[in-house]
Write a protein that holds these residues in place. Sequence first.
Motif, PDB file in Angstrom:
ATOM      1  N   SER A  97      -2.549   0.199  -4.254  1.00 41.10           N
ATOM      2  CA  SER A  97      -2.883  -0.854  -3.305  1.00 41.10           C
ATOM      3  C   SER A  97      -2.903  -2.216  -3.977  1.00 41.10           C
ATOM      4  CB  SER A  97      -4.252  -0.567  -2.679  1.00 41.10           C
ATOM      5  OG  SER A  97      -4.633  -1.555  -1.755  1.00 41.10           O
TER       6      SER A  97
ATOM      7  N   LEU B 281       7.818   0.173   6.688  1.00 43.16           N
ATOM      8  CA  LEU B 281       7.190   1.480   6.526  1.00 43.16           C
ATOM      9  C   LEU B 281       8.216   2.473   5.992  1.00 43.16           C
ATOM     10  CD1 LEU B 281       4.598   3.215   7.103  1.00 43.16           C
ATOM     11  CD2 LEU B 281       5.636   3.754   9.314  1.00 43.16           C
TER      12      LEU B 281
ATOM     13  N   ALA C 270      -2.038   3.912   6.311  1.00 46.36           N
ATOM     14  CA  ALA C 270      -1.508   2.745   5.610  1.00 46.36           C
ATOM     15  C   ALA C 270      -1.717   1.468   6.414  1.00 46.36           C
ATOM     16  CB  ALA C 270      -0.028   2.950   5.313  1.00 46.36           C
TER      17      ALA C 270
ATOM     18  N   ALA D 127       4.010   1.116   2.470  1.00 51.28           N
ATOM     19  CA  ALA D 127       4.005   0.080   3.501  1.00 51.28           C
ATOM     20  C   ALA D 127       3.835  -1.291   2.870  1.00 51.28           C
ATOM     21  CB  ALA D 127       2.896   0.331   4.513  1.00 51.28           C
TER      22      ALA D 127
ATOM     23  N   ALA E 144      -8.634   3.746   2.709  1.00 52.45           N
ATOM     24  CA  ALA E 144      -7.841   4.977   2.755  1.00 52.45           C
ATOM     25  C   ALA E 144      -8.523   6.165   2.105  1.00 52.45           C
ATOM     26  CB  ALA E 144      -6.493   4.741   2.072  1.00 52.45           C
TER      27      ALA E 144
ATOM     28  N   ALA F 267      -3.823   6.674  -4.043  1.00 49.48           N
ATOM     29  CA  ALA F 267      -3.276   5.507  -3.362  1.00 49.48           C
ATOM     30  C   ALA F 267      -3.045   4.373  -4.347  1.00 49.48           C
ATOM     31  CB  ALA F 267      -4.205   5.046  -2.246  1.00 49.48           C
TER      32      ALA F 267
ATOM     33  N   PHE G  34       0.855  -1.184   0.000  1.00 52.77           N
ATOM     34  CA  PHE G  34       0.000   0.000   0.000  1.00 52.77           C
ATOM     35  C   PHE G  34       0.892   1.235   0.000  1.00 52.77           C
ATOM     36  CE2 PHE G  34      -2.287   3.522   1.879  1.00 52.77           C
ATOM     37  CZ  PHE G  34      -3.474   3.489   1.169  1.00 52.77           C
ATOM     38  N   ALA G  35       0.559   2.195  -0.856  1.00 55.03           N
ATOM     39  CA  ALA G  35       1.274   3.473  -0.891  1.00 55.03           C
ATOM     40  C   ALA G  35       0.264   4.582  -1.108  1.00 55.03           C
ATOM     41  CB  ALA G  35       2.315   3.482  -1.999  1.00 55.03           C
ATOM     42  N   ILE G  36       0.547   5.731  -0.530  1.00 56.74           N
ATOM     43  CA  ILE G  36      -0.352   6.876  -0.685  1.00 56.74           C
ATOM     44  C   ILE G  36       0.474   8.143  -0.805  1.00 56.74           C
ATOM     45  CG2 ILE G  36      -0.661   7.243   1.814  1.00 56.74           C
ATOM     46  CD1 ILE G  36      -3.666   7.846   1.127  1.00 56.74           C
TER      47      ILE G  36
END
Length: 376
Positions: A327, A36, A18, A178, A336, A325, A5-7
Amino acid sequence: MCRLFAITSETPLSPMVAMEAMDVMREGHDGSGVGLFLRDLSGPFEEMKDAPILSGIFSEAGIKRLDRHMMDLGFMTKYRISIKVPKVPPEGTPRRDLYLIRAYEYPEEWDILSQADKEDRLVQIRLELRRMGEAEEDMIVFSFWPDVIMIKEIGDPMTIARYLGFDRKELHARIIMAQGRQNTNYAINLYACHPFFLQGFASMTNGENTAFVPIREYLSSRGVQGYGGYQSDSEVFTHILHYTVRRLGLTVETYKHVITPLQDRTIEGHPDGAFLKQLKHSCRRLTIDGPNCVIGCLPDHTLFMVQDRKKLRPGVVGGKPGRWAFSSEICGLDAAIPDRDKSRDFQPMHLDTTIVAPDRQEIDICSQTAPLHQPR
């Protein structure tokens, strides 16, 4: 499989965003570890963007050795976060003395160095500290770089997040990556935990890089400090990215042509066919074999996602202007950014590079069959 997962957000976010996304994807990871990566930091780090930040785990003896070493090099502490934890860790998590995040003032003699020399020396110091820690088993060093914090630990992501206090305001950031890992090794080495980072380039991967050995051998022969370690077969994705952009001077969309080049018959009819044919030949030992879904971040804060030809690892991108995001699963996006236009979610196929630029206004989708430098 692992879960990613990244945002990227105009407004700084807590890492818990995350972790909550990771928690709803828990069926895709086994809770054996979490990594992280935080960048474009806010809070106390907002006014010290150029200060190198050291992130790692230290014993009491390791802290003393770190302090002596850094003082000998001329580094002075500018700001620090010391995460002291309860004496009894969560089940399965090793007991640690201290998780350290420390920003430093550069030594005065570094003032005359070029930016490139500074960056090379920062890598050298991180590698020195890693070797020191491996020799005495008293320090684990994840990053030493301006405007970057990395935390990794064994255990369930949400449990670790609460244990280490990821909700503290000092950890808010505009870019968060993450990984919730699934252990594919008998022993867990935190240096094998994604995301990986080198000189402003970061990546994390869900999959298996079965072409790891020839890629490792090629990168190791380039004479670039930092191309090493390789506790994970996925770390080479970060180094290929670094090599493509920093060493070859190419773009992130060209990165896709390096790791998964087009078939020869397709290259023949491509508008940039002559260049791509030469690139494929020159970088043939960097071709990956999957399945892999890769999420990466560039020094300018661009985020991207790519898939290999097998397309057997899930990945989706969605959001709204100002917040996007990436994912492994749609439920991660839902956790999110629930108020996004879900009809605009995009799942990259094997020819796509999905990019969100630093302005965070839209998704660009670059196909390998299109002319280079022309997102559609």
